[in-house]
Design an enzyme around this catalytic site. Structure first.
Site, short mmCIF file in Angstrom:
data_model
loop_
_atom_site.label_atom_id
_atom_site.label_comp_id
_atom_site.label_asym_id
_atom_site.label_seq_id
_atom_site.Cartn_x
_atom_site.Cartn_y
_atom_site.Cartn_z
N TYR A 1 1.04 -0.61 -6.72
CA TYR A 1 2.36 -1.17 -6.35
C TYR A 1 1.97 -1.04 -4.92
O TYR A 1 2.50 -1.87 -4.22
CB TYR A 1 3.80 0.18 -6.70
CG TYR A 1 4.67 0.48 -5.82
CD1 TYR A 1 5.35 -0.28 -6.04
CD2 TYR A 1 4.61 1.25 -4.79
CE1 TYR A 1 6.83 -0.97 -5.79
CE2 TYR A 1 5.69 1.39 -4.29
CZ TYR A 1 6.46 0.09 -4.65
OH TYR A 1 8.56 0.20 -3.94
N LYS B 1 3.41 -4.85 -2.77
CA LYS B 1 4.64 -4.18 -1.46
C LYS B 1 3.87 -4.73 -0.22
O LYS B 1 4.79 -5.77 0.65
CB LYS B 1 5.15 -2.99 -1.49
CG LYS B 1 5.80 -2.49 -2.75
CD LYS B 1 7.22 -3.23 -3.11
CE LYS B 1 7.99 -3.28 -1.91
NZ LYS B 1 9.17 -3.61 -2.07
#
Length: 374
Positions: free
Chosen positions: A157, A161
């Protein structure tokens, strides 16, 4: 500066941040149209916006952020994009290809659509997790945008990002089809809380199952500074206004900003207790196992996950990266956002806590009933 008569797009419109951002835009700006893009538009969100809609047109676009043709339609004639859409995954339950597809490829396609359709301003909602903490658990106390820190991002994640964020920053100054230039800005909110936060709700559910006692997963000294969602939405609006202003646009474009507020620094576990203690919840004095033992257990569970992958999908409830994040002091100042964007938190800690607790109180009976029925 005002957006009177403009068209703006909010991706992730039905998300925790997106819905509240749309409401703020309706209340404070006289936009001609707000376009809502999400995989599935919730009727209850549209109904909740009707009271503050005024003369602004709300247009719904349902579909995948990876659909380039859809993105062209959404961006056509728009002047600003608030890109809040993202897959959030702190436990490793989502395949990397899916995370990459939505968080990175979707952002890339949206930026391309902006260039093709002459969208002048682009604001990307990033995450504090792109900054760390690193796998050593090195702390940051009251850091800022110039703080040097080796993040060593290993969590999918965080990686996706960070990559999406970099795409946005690199797109600063790209030439549009009409000869203009794209201006981009990235916001890195701290852990966002408030009405509708599914993470806070999840902790309350765990507490109910544990006899109204919250499980402690972070040490008291591992202080972070969460940000109230009402202040985070205001920061997005202020960023948009700054990009609209020719003088500020030069300063803000191509930069990232940490977004926090005046919520007192506190550990994640103690924060959950602070908003739930008025409802009668207690909290464990210390984690049920020492950190080194928990770290070892997380490592072993991750090994089991890899071994089972060909036969069974197993997602441990806790992993090493999440354990480190929950137990590392990691706080940041919003002073650069205050200076460049004109951002000042609208809601103080007492107001934000009350709003959050009142919302939790409103859903508590339903949650108790559902848990007791199982």
């Amino acid at each position: 500066m005002s957006f009177t008569g403009d068209v703006c797009v909010v991706t992730g419109a039905c998300g925790f941040l997106g819905g509240k951002l749309i409401k703020l835009l309706l209340e404070e700006e006289n936009l001609a149209e707000i376009r809502l893009l999400d995989r599935c538009i919730r009727p209850d969100l549209i109904q909740s916006l009707e009271d503050c809609q005024g003369e602004t047109k709300l247009s719904m676009f349902e579909g995948d952020i990876r659909d380039s043709e859809l993105l062209r339609k959404v961006c056509k004639g728009a002047s600003i994009i608030f890109h809040t859409a993202s897959l959030i995954d702190v436990t490793g339950s989502i395949n990397y290809s899916e995370l990459y597809g939505v968080n990175v490829k979707g952002t890339k396609l949206l930026l391309e659509a902006c260039i093709q359709e002459n969208v002048a301003s682009f604001i990307y909602t990033s995450s504090i997790e792109v900054a760390g903490p690193n796998h050593h658990g090195d702390p940051i106390i009251n850091g800022n945008e110039d703080t040097v820190y080796n993040a060593y991002l290993k969590f999918p994640y965080s990686q996706t990002k960070k990559e999406a964020e970099q795409l946005c920053l690199n797109a600063q100054g790209e030439m549009l089809q009409n000869g203009g230039r794209l201006a981009t800005c990235v916001l890195r909110p701290m852990y966002m809380y408030g009405e509708g936060c599914r993470f806070t709700l999840g902790h309350m559910r765990d507490g109910i199952r544990n006899g109204d006692v919250l499980l402690r997963t972070s040490r008291r000294e591992a202080k972070v500074n969460p940000v109230y969602v009402g202040n985070a939405t205001l920061a997005h609006l202020q960023a948009a206004r700054a990009l609209r202003d020719p003088e500020k646009r030069v300063v803000v474009g191509g930069n990232f900003y940490y977004i926090s507020d005046d919520t007192p620094p506190v550990s994640y576990s103690d924060f959950n207790h602070a908003v739930l203690v008025p409802l009668g919840f207690g909290i464990q004095d210390k984690p049920f196992l020492p950190f080194p033992i928990l770290y070892l257990i997380c490592f072993l569970m991750e090994v089991v996950k890899v071994l089972l992958r060909p036969f069974l999908r197993f997602t441990p409830p806790l992993n090493r990266q999440l354990l480190i994040m929950l137990n590392t002091p990691f706080t940041f100042s919003y002073q650069k956002a205050h200076r460049d964007l004109g951002y000042t938190p609208r809601y103080n800690w007492e107001e934000a806590r009350k709003q959050t607790t009142d919302w939790l109180a409103s859903v508590l009976p339903r949650e108790r009933q559902q848990i007791n029925m199982k």
